[in-house]
Design an enzyme around this catalytic site. Structure first.
Site, mmCIF file in Angstrom:
data_model
loop_
_atom_site.group_PDB
_atom_site.id
_atom_site.type_symbol
_atom_site.label_atom_id
_atom_site.label_comp_id
_atom_site.label_asym_id
_atom_site.label_seq_id
_atom_site.Cartn_x
_atom_site.Cartn_y
_atom_site.Cartn_z
ATOM 1 N N GLY A 1 0.833 -1.216 0.000
ATOM 2 C CA GLY A 1 0.000 0.000 0.000
ATOM 3 C C GLY A 1 0.854 1.247 0.000
ATOM 4 C CG ASN A 2 -0.169 4.745 -1.580
ATOM 5 O OD1 ASN A 2 -0.863 5.599 -1.026
ATOM 6 N ND2 ASN A 2 -0.541 4.122 -2.693
ATOM 7 C CG PHE A 3 2.524 6.215 4.275
ATOM 8 C CD1 PHE A 3 2.023 5.512 5.357
ATOM 9 C CD2 PHE A 3 3.840 6.019 3.898
ATOM 10 C CE1 PHE A 3 2.823 4.640 6.072
ATOM 11 C CE2 PHE A 3 4.655 5.148 4.609
ATOM 12 C CZ PHE A 3 4.149 4.451 5.698
#
Ligand code: CTP
Length: 404
Positions: free
Chosen positions: A209-211
């Site tokens: 995922g990413n932030f």
């Protein structure tokens, strides 16, 4: 008379700038608005209720109970009656209470129960305004969707000079008129927004995922809805979602799910804004069962995801606008302009990670807009709400060119 038929509640707090409330009431009434004034108990020390009652032609509300006529002043009724609630001047104390949901006077209970938009014009001494606690509280209430009319520079009651003066009543009036005018700018327009991160499954319990927080996408969706658009919001697993209940939300997890949802919605919209931080790569195979920690190492093979924005760019009609985002760390404007062409965007919003106050999880952003004519428009660092308003205004300027 630009405010005929509009119901405005004006909340006045204990600040020396309370005297400006008198001019503001007069200007609002002159434009045809019906105004009801709530004062905090301390505000009465700065301006008399009689002045504001005379100018607003309505009794002033201070307490929950009105001993003169034996009535309860219902904050719920007031909140429902109002088309707009303006808190001007808003003291540091009241802003702090608003940020924390404190409800110890009629102005604050009305704030908590109001369903209408709320405009807040802070007024205080420069050091109080600059204090990180106040700045945090202002950012918090902006995050609740309140419209902040930033304090102005100038001479303050303390004799010091700096930022903290309540904006002049004429400026507040202009913002109020603009607010009511803009609430119809996107009437009959349909807008699609992709937002948040995507999660790419590795196995049933793990992902890449990413932030991305989803804050910028949610702020844009709320701003479009506020301006009358019918918004479809396709979101990955973000922490922040739009507040406007008119918005249709479609929750997805992975890039491929987002692609499907976006392809389905795109043909029926006028404007699509691609805010999502879509994963560029996804595992080539997804394990059916949780991967065990048996081997010495684990090699994940990734394959590229489909570029959602570019896919929509290929099928875009002349009467549709496609807006993209670019988060760049080097060669920002050149890379963003290249992305604009490659994905067939009409406008690209550049965030530079080199700029302080820009990026994923913060409450502020610093953007530069680049259009197909090569025009480059940089903006100051602002709250994500205000950035959303700037982007929506830029898109509004462009929809005049849309056919049909
Ligand atoms: N985007 C998309 N689908 C993808 C990747 C990106 O819709 N699979 C959209 C984003 O929502 C954004 C724009 O494309 O509006 C630019 O995203 P960015 O990640 O900066 O571009 P990339 O094409 O991935 O380029 P790079 O990562 O190489 O800079």
């Amino acid at each position: 008379m630009k405010l005929v038929g509009k119901h405005i509640v004006l909340g006045v707090t204990g600040s020396i700038a309370a005297y400006k409330a008198a001019t503001l009431v007069r200007l609002l009434v002159k434009e045809g608005a019906e105004v009801k004034v709530i004062m905090t108990p301390l505000a009465k020390e700065f301006i008399t209720p009689l002045t504001l009652a005379t100018l607003s032609k309505n009794p002033i509300l201070v307490d929950f109970f009105n001993p003169e006529n034996g009535d309860w002043n219902s904050h719920v009724d007031l909140g429902l009656w109002a088309d707009l609630y303006i808190i001007a001047p808003a003291s540091a104390n009241t802003i702090a209470k608003m940020a924390n949901g404190v409800a110890d006077n009629l102005l604050l209970t009305t704030y908590l129960s109001a369903r209408c938009p709320v405009m807040v014009a802070p007024a205080m001494d420069l050091d109080m305004y600059a204090h990180p606690a106040t700045q945090k509280n202002i950012a918090t209430i902006a995050g609740y969707g309140n419209i902040i009319i930033e304090a102005a520079f100038g001479e303050l009651a303390s004799g010091l000079s700096g930022k903290g003066r309540m904006e002049e009543p004429e400026t507040v009036l202009r913002r109020v008129i603009d607010f009511f005018n803009s609430s119809n700018r996107f009437a009959n327009r349909k807008v699609l927004i992709t937002s948040g991160p995507t999660y790419e499954y590795i196995d049933p319990v793990r992902f890449i995922g990413n932030f991305s927080s989803g804050k910028m996408g949610a702020a844009l969706a709320d701003e479009f809805a506020k301006q009358g658009a019918q918004v479809t919001f396709i979101s990955g697993p973000a922490g922040v979602y739009p507040k406007d209940t008119s918005i249709t939300r479609i929750d997805v997890v992975s890039a491929s799910e987002m692609l499907e949802a976006a392809k389905n919605s795109f043909p029926s919209v006028d404007i699509a804004v691609m805010v999502a931080a879509v994963a560029d790569f996804t595992p080539e195979t997804v394990a059916d069962n949780k991967i065990k920690r048996e081997a010495d190492d684990l090699i994940l093979r990734l394959k590229p995801t489909v570029d959602i924005a570019a896919t929509l760019g290929k099928v875009k009609r002349n009467n549709q606008l496609l807006v993209g985002f670019a988060l760049e760390t080097a060669n920002e404007q050149v890379n963003a302009s290249e992305k604009l062409k490659r994905k067939n965007f009409d406008l690209i919003v550049l965030n530079s990670l080199n700029d302080k106050g820009a990026g994923f999880s913060g409450d502020t952003n610093k953007i530069t807009l680049i259009n197909t004519k090569g025009e480059i428009t940089p903006f100051e660092t602002k709250s994500k709400q205000q950035v959303a308003a700037d982007i929506v205004s830029a898109i509004f300027e462009m929809i005049g060119n849309l056919k049909g």
